[in-house]
Write a protein that holds these residues in place. Structure first.
Motif, PDB file in Angstrom:
ATOM      1  N   TYR A 157      59.440 -10.511 -45.321  1.00 38.15           N
ATOM      2  CA  TYR A 157      59.435  -9.241 -46.048  1.00 38.15           C
ATOM      3  C   TYR A 157      59.888  -8.085 -45.159  1.00 38.15           C
ATOM      4  CZ  TYR A 157      57.182 -11.091 -50.245  1.00 38.15           C
ATOM      5  OH  TYR A 157      56.915 -11.776 -51.396  1.00 38.15           O
ATOM      6  N   SER A 158      59.482  -8.095 -43.910  1.00 40.55           N
ATOM      7  CA  SER A 158      59.876  -7.035 -42.987  1.00 40.55           C
ATOM      8  C   SER A 158      61.382  -7.061 -42.732  1.00 40.55           C
ATOM      9  CB  SER A 158      59.104  -7.185 -41.679  1.00 40.55           C
ATOM     10  OG  SER A 158      59.396  -6.120 -40.818  1.00 40.55           O
ATOM     11  N   ASN A 159      61.945  -8.256 -42.526  1.00 43.04           N
ATOM     12  CA  ASN A 159      63.393  -8.381 -42.312  1.00 43.04           C
ATOM     13  C   ASN A 159      64.181  -7.956 -43.541  1.00 43.04           C
ATOM     14  OD1 ASN A 159      63.095  -9.304 -39.694  1.00 43.04           O
ATOM     15  ND2 ASN A 159      63.194 -11.452 -40.258  1.00 43.04           N
TER      16      ASN A 159
ATOM     17  N   LYS B 205      45.859  -9.077 -43.408  1.00 39.07           N
ATOM     18  CA  LYS B 205      45.679  -9.783 -42.136  1.00 39.07           C
ATOM     19  C   LYS B 205      44.687  -9.042 -41.234  1.00 39.07           C
ATOM     20  CE  LYS B 205      48.147 -11.048 -37.945  1.00 39.07           C
ATOM     21  NZ  LYS B 205      49.405 -10.926 -37.215  1.00 39.07           N
ATOM     22  N   PHE B 206      44.853  -7.738 -41.091  1.00 42.40           N
ATOM     23  CA  PHE B 206      43.971  -6.973 -40.208  1.00 42.40           C
ATOM     24  C   PHE B 206      42.559  -6.847 -40.767  1.00 42.40           C
ATOM     25  CE2 PHE B 206      48.101  -5.309 -38.539  1.00 42.40           C
ATOM     26  CZ  PHE B 206      47.994  -5.936 -37.310  1.00 42.40           C
ATOM     27  N   MET B 207      42.457  -6.736 -42.076  1.00 40.75           N
ATOM     28  CA  MET B 207      41.123  -6.705 -42.685  1.00 40.75           C
ATOM     29  C   MET B 207      40.410  -8.036 -42.444  1.00 40.75           C
ATOM     30  SD  MET B 207      40.756  -3.697 -44.009  1.00 40.75           S
ATOM     31  CE  MET B 207      39.655  -3.622 -45.393  1.00 40.75           C
TER      32      MET B 207
ATOM     33  N   SER C   6      55.259  -6.189 -47.333  1.00 36.84           N
ATOM     34  CA  SER C   6      54.996  -6.443 -45.917  1.00 36.84           C
ATOM     35  C   SER C   6      53.750  -5.705 -45.441  1.00 36.84           C
ATOM     36  CB  SER C   6      56.206  -6.020 -45.082  1.00 36.84           C
ATOM     37  OG  SER C   6      55.950  -6.167 -43.712  1.00 36.84           O
ATOM     38  N   GLU C   7      53.653  -4.436 -45.799  1.00 32.81           N
ATOM     39  CA  GLU C   7      52.495  -3.645 -45.364  1.00 32.81           C
ATOM     40  C   GLU C   7      51.205  -4.121 -46.025  1.00 32.81           C
ATOM     41  OE1 GLU C   7      52.441  -1.456 -42.865  1.00 32.81           O
ATOM     42  OE2 GLU C   7      54.558  -1.921 -42.585  1.00 32.81           O
TER      43      GLU C   7
END
Length: 141
Positions: free
Chosen positions: A18-20, A98-100, A91-92
């Motif tokens: 998604y970022s790419n 992931k961070f949660m 992506s965000e």
């Protein structure tokens, strides 16, 4: 699938994809818009030299006008800006999950089935994006 394998093979791969895609569409959007602006600005500038300039100036102005129309049309048809925003949002959102998950906050706070919740939420997000993409492609057709 084990937790570490899922995080690396599925979640990280999706984040990168998604970022790419977002970065590529952003670049294409910015380039097409910059070229439209530059070519559009050159047309009246060069038209000011029509009387004193060389004969082939007419052809240059015509080609620039044609390029403006082509670039604007391709940009509208390919929807680079919309794709850039959609891919960046996906992506965000995945990064947020992931961070949660890693910090055990939000939906992952105090619950015993952290990994199952992560997989369910991530796969739902990916599935939703795939469904939106299918709808988007149907509209394009």
């Amino acid at each position: 699938m084990k937790e570490e394998q899922y995080l690396n093979e599925r979640l990280e791969n999706q984040l990168k994809w998604y970022s790419n895609k977002s970065a590529n569409n952003k670049m294409l959007h910015l380039w097409t818009q910059a070229l439209v602006i530059i070519f559009s600005a050159l047309i009246p500038f060069l038209a000011g030299f029509m009387e004193t300039g060389p004969v082939y100036l007419n052809y240059i102005i015509g080609v620039l006008g044609m390029l403006v129309a082509i670039l604007a049309g391709v940009s509208a048809m390919m929807k680079f800006q919309e794709k850039w925003v959609k891919y960046r949002t996906a992506s965000e959102t995945l990064k947020h999950e992931k961070f949660m998950y890693i910090t055990r906050t939000g939906h992952y706070k105090g619950k015993g089935e952290h990994f199952n919740i992560l997989v369910t939420r991530v796969e739902n997000l990916i599935s939703k994006e795939n469904s939106l993409w299918s709808e988007y492609m149907s509209e394009e057709g």
